[in-house]
Design an enzyme around this catalytic site. Structure first.
Site, PDB file in Angstrom:
ATOM      1  N   MET A 194      11.317 -21.523   7.079  1.00 48.89           N
ATOM      2  CA  MET A 194      10.670 -22.735   6.945  1.00 48.89           C
ATOM      3  C   MET A 194      10.356 -23.100   5.457  1.00 48.89           C
ATOM      4  SD  MET A 194       9.074 -24.882   8.527  1.00 48.89           S
ATOM      5  CE  MET A 194       8.552 -23.947  10.425  1.00 48.89           C
ATOM      6  N   PHE A 245     -16.451   6.602  -4.055  1.00 49.71           N
ATOM      7  CA  PHE A 245     -15.635   6.325  -4.147  1.00 49.71           C
ATOM      8  C   PHE A 245     -15.237   5.564  -2.816  1.00 49.71           C
ATOM      9  CE2 PHE A 245     -11.727   8.729  -1.301  1.00 49.71           C
ATOM     10  CZ  PHE A 245     -11.023   8.951  -2.402  1.00 49.71           C
ATOM     11  N   GLN A 246     -14.293   4.419  -2.712  1.00 47.19           N
ATOM     12  CA  GLN A 246     -13.873   3.989  -0.920  1.00 47.19           C
ATOM     13  C   GLN A 246     -15.477   3.188  -0.668  1.00 47.19           C
ATOM     14  OE1 GLN A 246     -11.463   5.950   1.579  1.00 47.19           O
ATOM     15  NE2 GLN A 246     -10.048   5.672   0.628  1.00 47.19           N
ATOM     16  N   GLU A 262      -3.983  -0.728   8.706  1.00 45.98           N
ATOM     17  CA  GLU A 262      -5.147  -1.034   8.771  1.00 45.98           C
ATOM     18  C   GLU A 262      -5.140  -2.466   9.472  1.00 45.98           C
ATOM     19  OE1 GLU A 262      -5.372   0.380   6.437  1.00 45.98           O
ATOM     20  OE2 GLU A 262      -6.964   2.502   7.461  1.00 45.98           O
ATOM     21  N   LYS A 318     -22.386   6.829   6.702  1.00 48.61           N
ATOM     22  CA  LYS A 318     -22.620   7.423   7.162  1.00 48.61           C
ATOM     23  C   LYS A 318     -22.581   7.968   7.733  1.00 48.61           C
ATOM     24  CE  LYS A 318     -18.511  11.243   5.762  1.00 48.61           C
ATOM     25  NZ  LYS A 318     -17.612  12.087   5.306  1.00 48.61           N
TER      26      LYS A 318
END
Lengths: 585, 196
Positions: free
Chosen positions: A495, A131-132, A69, A181
């Site tokens: 760097m 969940f999630q 993502e 959802k």
């Protein structure tokens, strides 16, 4: 203003009789009505209804399936930066949403317009550690311009219209819409989609005060050594022409910040180079010699100002910005010019006298000569055997003619690219400026190609940053955007190593990073690749890359311990800019 | 510059999550919020926050701009204590037995402006409305007698010079359509451009 007299209710051509559709289908219709053509995303449990609706619309909307993502949101950033439109991201709840966090923070600090849509667990499960489930709203509050959780389908058209309006107007920024959802599944009567054009609590542009324009013009007219410093505001405000006209009439020398770069061509007669920690010698040094400093669409980042109490203390400061909170935030202004620079710049241009400053400009030229003899020459035309990053960029310039979009990651290669790249067109320099996100470039380059498909896109990445998001080679394999990738490999986190050399007495603490065989990695993804380490191969390899039809990855082995100079060391004033290690005391 | 107490008055939409959005502006800068009150305002549907912090004017001005930058915030003002009228409410619970035998209740009522809210067999609740010093004074008086519970509300404040928010809101509701985004003409030719 003439627009006030025009009718305010503009309905899109989509207008139909009200029909019962699901929230997910409504989401797709809203996006299409907003003109969205490309979505970067990754499906998952809580966003499945929206992906199901997307399935039916896949011929109208291009969905790019990324490999993580974070890749989706950086790609959307690249898309937005290259096109000037709002980037759109889909991600699922929980880990899908938290993987967006870095990109949101990056887009927030670099003012990139995004609309991110995340799925969320059913509304009745909110707060149950389902969940999630994660508290995306509170996680993203400080790194979004606006966020909203939709729990009922009927909210979707209004909220999405608001999201696109907020993301793209005023000072742009990322907006996150979290849709539970149940709201995606729920059927409701879909009204005609109406774009949002006004929110009473939100003022995208502050009202312009003509008295300040007059005051600013007076200061500019009286100035003997004025200097313009400009940032991304010129690009975001689509005010490149207005800015050019202003420069042409005022005759002012103009220096850019890293994000302002490419708003005017790098060979513009008024251009004096880049500001900041690794910017050009002249603009840094002479910031503390100018008598009037005109800041346009920039926010006085600490990498630009160095130590604030040693920054342009002698100068009167004019600050043009669309965001009132930027005025006086870091540097106290003499004359604030609030407003959209697309409107304020022409007003200022009208109010000033036509002038030129040959003696003052000569000073910048003298500084450049010093920089050339001490830094630039040996970077671009090195005498030692080992390749430098600068010569790669130098040859690339001649091959692209300054017409390509260069997407850089973060670190030495980024500074070198921004120092030596030549640009002809606006929106050509895409890099993670404010947040400094390693791993930005590869996905952002993919997005940039979709945002400006007619342009050549070259990603220039270090060996450290490339390994952070190299899984997006899979996205390239599958969707075939034709981008060029250059890995400037110095086998170090360059760097940090430079700082350890200069400020930590050569204690190289965990900067020695090894690389895989990039050619084999690329070939595993079906991408043509080559690696070079010798000067005689460099130009032919770059030519081969630019001439190749599809995506091409070129690894260039460069000097391991080269440093980027000039440098304004941290905690020092801009006038303490040094040209080489020996000058650091 | 001198640090002093400032009261920030914020007019907002009534939006879930906005309290957090405003609170983190302070916590991000490690500034302690001394008191925070949210309530309805003079306008139906518009919420009003009162936030008290001790800072220099420069810091407070910048904070106000950051607050105003939030999409759902209509307007933020800041004022020092001279510029506002403010009150806090405090409640004190003490044992009725002790109060009845040892405290001159009528003195409490008259001298400290206290009111009796509840009297029960076992306890009595007093309230005082006023500035911090006034509510503090009664704590000192009651403490020797065993203060069972004490609570003080956040500050609520009215700006002396304010004419209210009605006129400003009318200005804000004035619709000024935004200009459209400049389109990228090449986006329609994608099929021609992609293919590896």
């Amino acid at each position: 203003m003439s627009s006030i007299t025009q009718p305010l209710q503009e309905t899109s051509p989509e207008t139909q009789a009200e029909v019962m559709i699901s929230g997910a289908e409504a989401t797709m219709r809203c996006l299409i009505a907003e003109g969205v053509e490309t979505i970067f995303g990754y499906p998952g449990g809580a966003i499945m209804p929206i992906y199901d609706a997307l399935f039916h619309h896949q011929h109208e909307v291009n969905h790019i399936l990324v490999r993580h993502e974070q890749g989706a949101i950086h790609a959307a950033q690249g898309y937005a930066r290259a096109s000037g439109r709002t980037g759109v991201v889909f991600a699922t709840s929980g880990p899908g949403a938290t993987n967006l966090v870095t990109g949101l923070a990056d887009a927030m600090i670099d003012s990139t317009p995004l609309v991110c849509i995340t799925g969320q667990v059913f509304a009745h499960l909110l707060g149950t550690d389902a969940f999630q489930e994660t508290d995306v709203m509170n996680i993203t509050t400080p790194i979004t311009k606006w966020n909203y959780q939709v729990t009922e389908a009927h909210e979707i058209p209004v909220v999405l219209a608001k999201a696109f309006y907020l993301a793209g107007s005023g000072r742009p920024g990322p907006v996150l819409i979290d849709i539970t959802k149940n709201a995606q599944i729920q059927a409701f009567s879909f009204p005609a989609y109406e774009k949002c054009k006004h929110i009473r609590s939100y003022r995208p542009k502050p009202v312009i005060r003509p008295e300040y324009i007059k005051e600013a013009a007076k200061l500019i007219d009286q100035a003997e050594r004025p200097l313009v410093i400009f940032g991304q505001g010129v690009i975001l405000g689509k005010a490149e022409k207005e800015f050019d006209t202003f420069l042409e009439k005022s005759g002012l020398p103009a220096a850019w910040t890293i994000l302002g770069m490419s708003a005017i061509p790098t060979d513009h007669p008024n251009a004096v180079g880049m500001l900041g920690m690794h910017g050009n010698y002249g603009p840094n040094l002479l910031t503390n010699e100018c008598d009037v400093l005109i800041a346009v669409g920039m926010r006085f980042d600490d990498r630009v100002t160095g130590r604030l109490d040693k920054y342009a203390k002698q100068a009167k400061i004019i600050h043009l910005d669309i965001d009132p909170s930027e005025i006086d935030k870091n540097v106290k202004t003499t004359v604030p010019v609030w407003g959209d620079c697309k409107e304020t710049l022409p007003m200022l241009t009208d109010a000033i006298q036509r002038k030129s400053y040959p003696d003052w400009l000569k000073k910048f030229k003298e500084c450049l000569e010093q920089e050339e003899s001490k830094v630039i020459r040996k970077e671009l035309n090195p005498s030692q055997e080992i390749l430098t990053m600068g010569e790669v960029i130098n040859i690339l310039n001649s091959l692209t003619g300054g017409n390509a979009i260069l997407v850089t990651d973060v670190g030495q290669h980024q500074m070198v690219t921004c120092r030596y790249a030549k640009f002809q067109d606006s929106r050509s320099n895409i890099t993670s400026g404010g947040l400094g996100t390693m791993g930005f470039a590869l996905p952002a380059a993919i997005g940039a190609k979709y945002g400006a498909p007619h342009r050549e896109v070259v990603a220039i990445i270090g060996d450290g940053g490339f390994q952070m998001t190299m899984q997006e080679l899979g996205t390239i394999m599958q969707f075939k955007p034709k981008i060029k990738i250059i890995i400037l490999n110095n086998n170090f986190l360059g760097m940090v190593r430079q700082w350890q050399e200069l400020f930590h007495e050569n204690r190289y603490s965990f900067v020695d990073i090894s690389s895989p065989d990039y050619v084999q990695v690329a070939q595993g993804y079906g991408i043509r690749a080559r690696s070079v380490s010798e000067r005689k191969d460099l130009e032919p390899a770059l030519k081969e890359m630019m001439g190749s039809e599809g995506t091409y990855l070129l690894e260039v082995q460069v000097g391991k311990e080269n440093n980027v100079f000039p440098m304004v060391p941290q905690g020092r004033g801009v006038a303490e800019v040094v040209l080489c290690k020996e000058d650091l005391l | 510059m001198l640090q002093q107490e400032y009261t920030i008055t914020v007019y907002t939409e009534n939006q879930i999550g906005l309290l957090n959005r405003i609170a983190i502006i302070f916590s991000r800068r490690k500034i302690n919020v001394e008191s925070l009150n949210t309530s309805p305002s003079e306008i139906d549907s518009v919420h009003r926050f009162n936030i008290v912090i001790t800072e220099t004017e420069e810091v407070v001005r910048k904070l106000c701009r950051q607050i105003e930058k939030q999409v759902d915030v209509l307007k933020a003002y800041y004022n020092n204590n001279e510029e506002i009228v403010w009150q806090e409410l405090a409640l004190y619970k003490v044992s009725t037995d002790v109060i009845a035998t040892e405290v001159k209740v009528e003195r409490l009522l008259s001298q400290y402006g206290a009111r009796v809210v509840v009297i029960r067999k076992d306890y009595t609740v007093f309230s005082v409305t006023g500035h911090r010093e006034e509510t503090d004074r009664l704590i000192q008086v009651l403490e020797p007698y065993g203060l069972i519970e004490f609570v003080r509300s956040a500050r609520v404040a009215i700006i002396k010079s304010s004419e209210g928010f009605h006129r400003k809101l009318t200005q804000f509701e004035y619709r000024e359509p935004a200009s459209d985004v400049v389109e990228n003409e090449f986006l329609n030719q994608q099929e021609k451009v992609f293919s590896m």
